[in-house]
Design an enzyme around this catalytic site. Sequence first.
Site, PDB file in Angstrom:
ATOM      1  N   LYS A  24     -47.480 -37.209  43.696  1.00  0.00           N
ATOM      2  CA  LYS A  24     -46.422 -38.014  43.063  1.00  0.00           C
ATOM      3  C   LYS A  24     -45.197 -38.102  43.973  1.00  0.00           C
ATOM      4  O   LYS A  24     -44.631 -39.179  44.179  1.00  0.00           O
ATOM      5  CB  LYS A  24     -46.028 -37.366  41.725  1.00  0.00           C
ATOM      6  N   ASN A  25     -44.776 -36.960  44.524  1.00  0.00           N
ATOM      7  CA  ASN A  25     -43.521 -36.941  45.273  1.00  0.00           C
ATOM      8  C   ASN A  25     -43.637 -37.573  46.663  1.00  0.00           C
ATOM      9  O   ASN A  25     -42.629 -37.789  47.334  1.00  0.00           O
ATOM     10  CB  ASN A  25     -42.967 -35.522  45.363  1.00  0.00           C
ATOM     11  N   CYS A 119     -30.134 -33.078  35.036  1.00  0.00           N
ATOM     12  CA  CYS A 119     -31.394 -33.009  34.302  1.00  0.00           C
ATOM     13  C   CYS A 119     -31.651 -31.558  33.965  1.00  0.00           C
ATOM     14  O   CYS A 119     -30.838 -30.694  34.289  1.00  0.00           O
ATOM     15  CB  CYS A 119     -32.537 -33.622  35.099  1.00  0.00           C
ATOM     16  N   ARG A 124     -28.078 -31.518  40.205  1.00  0.00           N
ATOM     17  CA  ARG A 124     -28.725 -32.447  41.124  1.00  0.00           C
ATOM     18  C   ARG A 124     -27.804 -33.552  41.669  1.00  0.00           C
ATOM     19  O   ARG A 124     -27.991 -34.737  41.384  1.00  0.00           O
ATOM     20  CB  ARG A 124     -29.984 -33.022  40.488  1.00  0.00           C
ATOM     21  N   ASP A 311     -41.199 -26.090  42.973  1.00  0.00           N
ATOM     22  CA  ASP A 311     -42.018 -26.790  41.973  1.00  0.00           C
ATOM     23  C   ASP A 311     -43.215 -25.958  41.502  1.00  0.00           C
ATOM     24  O   ASP A 311     -43.960 -26.402  40.624  1.00  0.00           O
ATOM     25  CB  ASP A 311     -42.509 -28.136  42.534  1.00  0.00           C
TER      26      ASP A 311
END
Length: 430
Positions: A24-25, A119, A124, A311
Site C-alpha cells: 500500500k505505502n 490522526c 503528524r 508499522d
Amino acid sequence: MGLPYFEIHGGNRLRGRTRVSGAKNAALPIMAAALLCEGEVILRDVPRVSDVHFLAELLAKLGLEVEWRADGSLRLCVRDEMNCKAEYDIVRKMRASICVLGPLLAKRRQAQVSMPGGCAIGDRPIDIHLRAFKSLGAEIELVSGDIIARAKRLRGREMFLGGPFGSTVLGTGNAMMAATLAEGTTVIEMAACEPEVVDLANFLNRCGASITGQGTPRIVVEGVRQLRGCEHTIIPDRIEAGTLMVAAAITNGEVTLDNCRLDHLMAFVDRLSAIGVNVEKGKDNGVVVSSARRLEPVDVTTQPFPGFPTDLQAQIMSLLCLADGNSVITEKIFPDRFMHVAELARMGAQLRKEGSTVIVEGVKRLVGAPVMASDLRASAALVLAGLAARGVTKVNRIYHLDRGYVKFEERLKALGADIERKIGEDSGGD
Ligand code: EPU
C-alpha cells in the site's frame, strides 16, 4: 446501518500458504506520481484496499482516467490538468493524499491541498514537505486550512530533510517527485531509505527521470523536461508480510508466504528469531514461518529503515504479550502510537506504558473480549491477539483495518482461523 466488525474464536493454529499483496505505502505515492506523466501508467499488484480507492477517487477529481483492468492492473492516464485542488473531504480520510502536492506543483505549477489534521497515531506535521518545496523555489501559503503552493519554475537545490524523529518517508517522496521536473540538480540529504521510497524512485526512473542514491540517505535527482508513463509492478508489502508472520507465530502454526522480500524485513526477522520464531526461505522461494512453543521476551525499538518498522510495533506487542518474561518496546517514530495498549489490556495483557515505552509482562494466555480498533496497525494487533486468545474476541471499527489489508479475514480463514466479518451495532464508545 451497523458497522462491520470481526468475531474471532481464538485458538486455531494457522497452517498453509498465502501470497503477500503489493505494498500500500509504495502504491500510494506511485499512483500520485502518475500526475507527472504523459501517457499511460500501468501498475500491477496495487492492493485493493480502501486507502487506494480514496486516492483513486482523488486522482480522478484531479483529471486522471482511473481504470481497474480485467487483468487486475490499474491504468492511470492524465486527461485534464485544470483542477489542482485536493479537497478536505478526501484529505481528511487519508493523510497520504499529501503526496499529490509534489507532482501537482512540478507539473501544473500550482497545488491546493487541504492541510491534513492529526490522526490516532499522533500529530503528524508536514513542515518538512513544505520546506522541501520552498527550497525548490515554491511559494507556500496557508489559507483557510488549505496549503496553496505555487512556482513559476522549480530549481534543483541541495536540501536536508531530517526532522526530530529522523527522516520522512512521504516527505522524501514528495521532494523527489517535485525535483524530477525541476531545472538542474537536487540533492536530498537525510532521505528516507525505506523500500517504498526506492520503489517510487525506480518507477520514476522508468518514466524517464534521473534519480540515483535511492535506498541511501543521499538521493540525487537530475531534472528532466518530461516524464512518460510506463508499466511497473509494486513491491510486496513488508508490513502485511510481517503481520502474517506474527499470525503464524502467535497461533503456534506454520505458514508459507509467497511474494515475501526478507531483505525488506531484516530487523523484524531478527527480533522474531530472538523470540524463537523460525523464518526460513523454502526451496520454492516461499518464506516458511513457524514458532516454538515457548516465546522468549525481547526488547524492540522502532527506527527508520533498515531498523524495526513502526508499522509492526503493535503486532509484535501482541506476540510479546504471550512471551515467557518481560519485554520493553520503545517507539521512536510516533511516540504516541500506543492506542492498542489499553485494548490489549482488556484481553488480559499486562502492559505498563511510560512515555514512549511500554513494558510488556508476558502472560500465559489472553482472553477474548470486545475491543475497538483505533488505527490500521492497532487493528491488526487486536486481530492477532484474538487469534491466540481463549474465547471470543469482537474487534470493532475494522474500517481502519480495511484501509491497508486486502481481504484479511478471508485469507486468515483460508489458513484455518475462525474469523467472521459481521455487521452490527458499534459497541465501543469514544
Ligand atoms: N515528521 C515531521 N515533519 C514532517 C514529516 C514527518 O516532523 O514534515 C515526523 C513525523 O511526525 C514522524 C516522523 O517524522 O514522527 C516520520 O514520519 P514520516 O513522514 O516518515 O511518515 P509518513 O511518511 O507520513 C509513512 C507511512 C506510515 C509509516 C511512516 C513511518 C505511508 C502512506 N505512510 O508515513 O504508514 O508509519 O511512513 O514509516 O507511506 C501505516 O501504513 O499504517 C502508516 C501509518
